[in-house]
Design a protein around this motif. Structure first.
Motif, PDB file in Angstrom:
ATOM      1  N   VAL A 111      -2.027  62.333 -11.176  1.00  0.00           N
ATOM      2  CA  VAL A 111      -0.748  62.464 -10.690  1.00  0.00           C
ATOM      3  C   VAL A 111      -0.440  63.450  -9.934  1.00  0.00           C
ATOM      4  N   ARG A 112      -0.675  64.822 -10.447  1.00  0.00           N
ATOM      5  CA  ARG A 112      -0.562  66.044  -9.643  1.00  0.00           C
ATOM      6  C   ARG A 112      -1.344  66.057  -8.261  1.00  0.00           C
ATOM      7  N   MET A 113      -2.345  65.358  -8.219  1.00  0.00           N
ATOM      8  CA  MET A 113      -3.162  65.457  -6.762  1.00  0.00           C
ATOM      9  C   MET A 113      -2.436  64.360  -5.845  1.00  0.00           C
ATOM     10  N   ILE A 114      -2.076  63.238  -6.331  1.00  0.00           N
ATOM     11  CA  ILE A 114      -1.762  62.184  -5.493  1.00  0.00           C
ATOM     12  C   ILE A 114      -0.075  61.768  -5.246  1.00  0.00           C
ATOM     13  N   VAL A 115       0.542  61.832  -6.343  1.00  0.00           N
ATOM     14  CA  VAL A 115       1.845  61.423  -6.296  1.00  0.00           C
ATOM     15  C   VAL A 115       2.698  62.772  -7.286  1.00  0.00           C
ATOM     16  N   PRO A 116       2.680  63.818  -6.737  1.00  0.00           N
ATOM     17  CA  PRO A 116       3.189  64.821  -7.640  1.00  0.00           C
ATOM     18  C   PRO A 116       4.705  64.853  -8.050  1.00  0.00           C
ATOM     19  N   GLU A 117       5.385  63.981  -7.065  1.00  0.00           N
ATOM     20  CA  GLU A 117       6.845  63.855  -7.412  1.00  0.00           C
ATOM     21  C   GLU A 117       7.105  62.648  -8.145  1.00  0.00           C
ATOM     22  N   ALA A 118       5.997  61.982  -8.656  1.00  0.00           N
ATOM     23  CA  ALA A 118       6.277  60.847  -9.646  1.00  0.00           C
ATOM     24  C   ALA A 118       6.674  61.556 -11.108  1.00  0.00           C
ATOM     25  N   ARG A 119       7.371  60.678 -11.749  1.00  0.00           N
ATOM     26  CA  ARG A 119       7.932  61.099 -12.938  1.00  0.00           C
ATOM     27  C   ARG A 119       6.965  60.494 -14.013  1.00  0.00           C
ATOM     28  N   PHE A 120       6.446  61.038 -14.997  1.00  0.00           N
ATOM     29  CA  PHE A 120       5.321  60.737 -16.185  1.00  0.00           C
ATOM     30  C   PHE A 120       6.024  60.611 -17.320  1.00  0.00           C
ATOM     31  N   TYR A 121       5.706  59.692 -18.212  1.00  0.00           N
ATOM     32  CA  TYR A 121       6.041  59.485 -19.357  1.00  0.00           C
ATOM     33  C   TYR A 121       4.509  59.435 -20.182  1.00  0.00           C
ATOM     34  N   GLN A 122       4.478  60.108 -21.249  1.00  0.00           N
ATOM     35  CA  GLN A 122       3.381  60.166 -22.292  1.00  0.00           C
ATOM     36  C   GLN A 122       3.784  59.408 -23.442  1.00  0.00           C
ATOM     37  N   ALA A 123       3.007  58.457 -23.962  1.00  0.00           N
ATOM     38  CA  ALA A 123       3.396  57.886 -25.249  1.00  0.00           C
ATOM     39  C   ALA A 123       2.580  58.621 -26.314  1.00  0.00           C
ATOM     40  N   SER A 124       3.589  59.518 -27.039  1.00  0.00           N
ATOM     41  CA  SER A 124       2.868  60.306 -28.195  1.00  0.00           C
ATOM     42  C   SER A 124       3.380  59.659 -29.187  1.00  0.00           C
ATOM     43  N   SER A 125       3.069  60.173 -30.521  1.00  0.00           N
ATOM     44  CA  SER A 125       2.703  59.263 -31.818  1.00  0.00           C
ATOM     45  C   SER A 125       3.489  60.033 -32.985  1.00  0.00           C
TER      46      SER A 125
END
Length: 349
Positions: free
Chosen positions: A112-126
């Motif tokens: 994501v950082r390299m290709i689409v750095p403006e994208a918003r990222f969600y991580q499924a934590s537990s």
């Protein structure tokens, strides 16, 4: 590229991925998903969506494939729901669990950082990250004490997400989801194992239910409710981390008793425990405080414990050709789970 908002979902063929795909399609998104290559095509949970979503072969253990997919679909939002997610299996496959569930997060964040750095990222934590809990209920500030290779891997993924937010300025959020279930839950998870067995026993297809630790207590919610909060996290002005829970706690034993009660059967005649199903290191109780999500994101769970048991059991009864004699929450089409040739005679009320 289409002008509609684009989302990429890893783990789209899983329980959460299928509900999230439905939700995003309802919001007008163009939805892309990662599909891991295997000897059998496992798209059952999204088969009703296949004409509306775009699937790409990739894997969290393969950095180049992740970069290729990101270049292809250029998502505005990335939801990382993929993992080796079974706690018991993680003790049998700790190395693979770490590779996919921990390092896989870093591979995807770096892509994501390299290709689409403006994208918003969600991580499924537990919630499994809390493990041997330090306080009750658990909040965003409760220290982690993981008790399985799966939970250890999730802690790594959590802090990798925080690090990419702080070090690289990515809009990256963690959703610390407590147990969330549905008729789409895999049958090797305890809640679905229970409702499947009760439905089969009621249909005369199974004689007993064998379980591990029935005293374990969990905060159980409905997966269809929780995916909405994933989306809400990525619509905020600033990225942050949130506990997603109901703030109610129930034991596995209580889940068993309620499920059998709904079909007028005495659980004592059908249930036994077997030490083989106990974890090497148990997590005794989990209960989350979702106050931050409620106050900042305006979120409330719709389905509580009793409704969840009813919903899951109704779907499994219908799948076994038995008409439920109780009502269930009107949140999804139980008819999707009907056995071949079975006619659903009435909707829930």
């Amino acid at each position: 590229m289409s002008e509609s908002k684009r989302a990429l979902i890893t783990g789209i063929t899983g329980q959460d991925g299928s509900y999230l795909a439905e939700y995003l399609l309802g919001c007008g998104y163009e939805v892309h998903g990662l599909l891991r290559r295997s000897s059998t095509l496992n798209v059952g949970r999204v088969s009703h969506l296949q004409e509306r979503i775009q699937l790409h072969y990739s894997d969290l253990t393969d950095s180049m494939s992740l970069q290729r997919v990101l270049q292809l679909c250029e998502p505005h939002e990335v939801y990382n729901l993929a993992a080796q997610s079974h706690v018991k299996v993680s003790f049998d496959q700790p190395i693979y669990t770490g590779d996919a569930t921990a390092l896989g997060v870093t591979r995807l964040l770096e892509a994501v950082r390299m290709i689409v750095p403006e994208a918003r990222f969600y991580q499924a934590s537990s919630s499994e990250m809390f493990g041997k809990v330090r306080e009750v209920p658990q909040t965003e500030l409760t220290p982690f004490h993981p008790r399985s290779p799966y939970a250890v891997a999730k802690v790594y993924g959590y802090w990798a997400t925080v690090n990419y937010r702080e070090a690289h300025g990515l809009f990256a959020c963690n959703g610390i989801l407590f147990n969330h279930e549905s008729p789409r839950r895999g049958e090797d998870f305890v809640t679905r194992k229970i409702t499947c067995a009760v439905a089969r026993i009621a249909a005369g297809k199974q004689r007993e239910l064998v379980l591990g630790n029935t005293e374990a207590r969990r905060d159980w919610g409905y997966a269809g409710d929780y995916v909405e909060l994933m989306w809400r996290m990525l619509q905020q002005e600033k990225p942050d981390d949130y506990v997603v829970a109901t703030n109610e706690q129930w034991s596995v034993q209580q889940f068993v008793e309620r499920a059998f009660e709904l079909v007028d059967l005495d659980w004592r005649q059908y249930v036994r425990t077997d030490p083989r199903y106990f974890r090497p290191a148990e997590v005794d109780e989990l209960i989350g405080n979702p106050a931050k999500a409620r106050e900042q994101l305006g979120w409330q769970p719709r389905v509580r414990f009793d409704g969840l048991v009813r919903l899951m059991l109704a779907a499994d009864l219908v799948a076994n050709g038995v008409m439920p004699e109780f009502d269930w929450p009107e949140v999804e089409d139980i008819g999707l789970y009907a056995a071949p040739g079975f006619k659903l005679l009435r909707p829930a009320r």
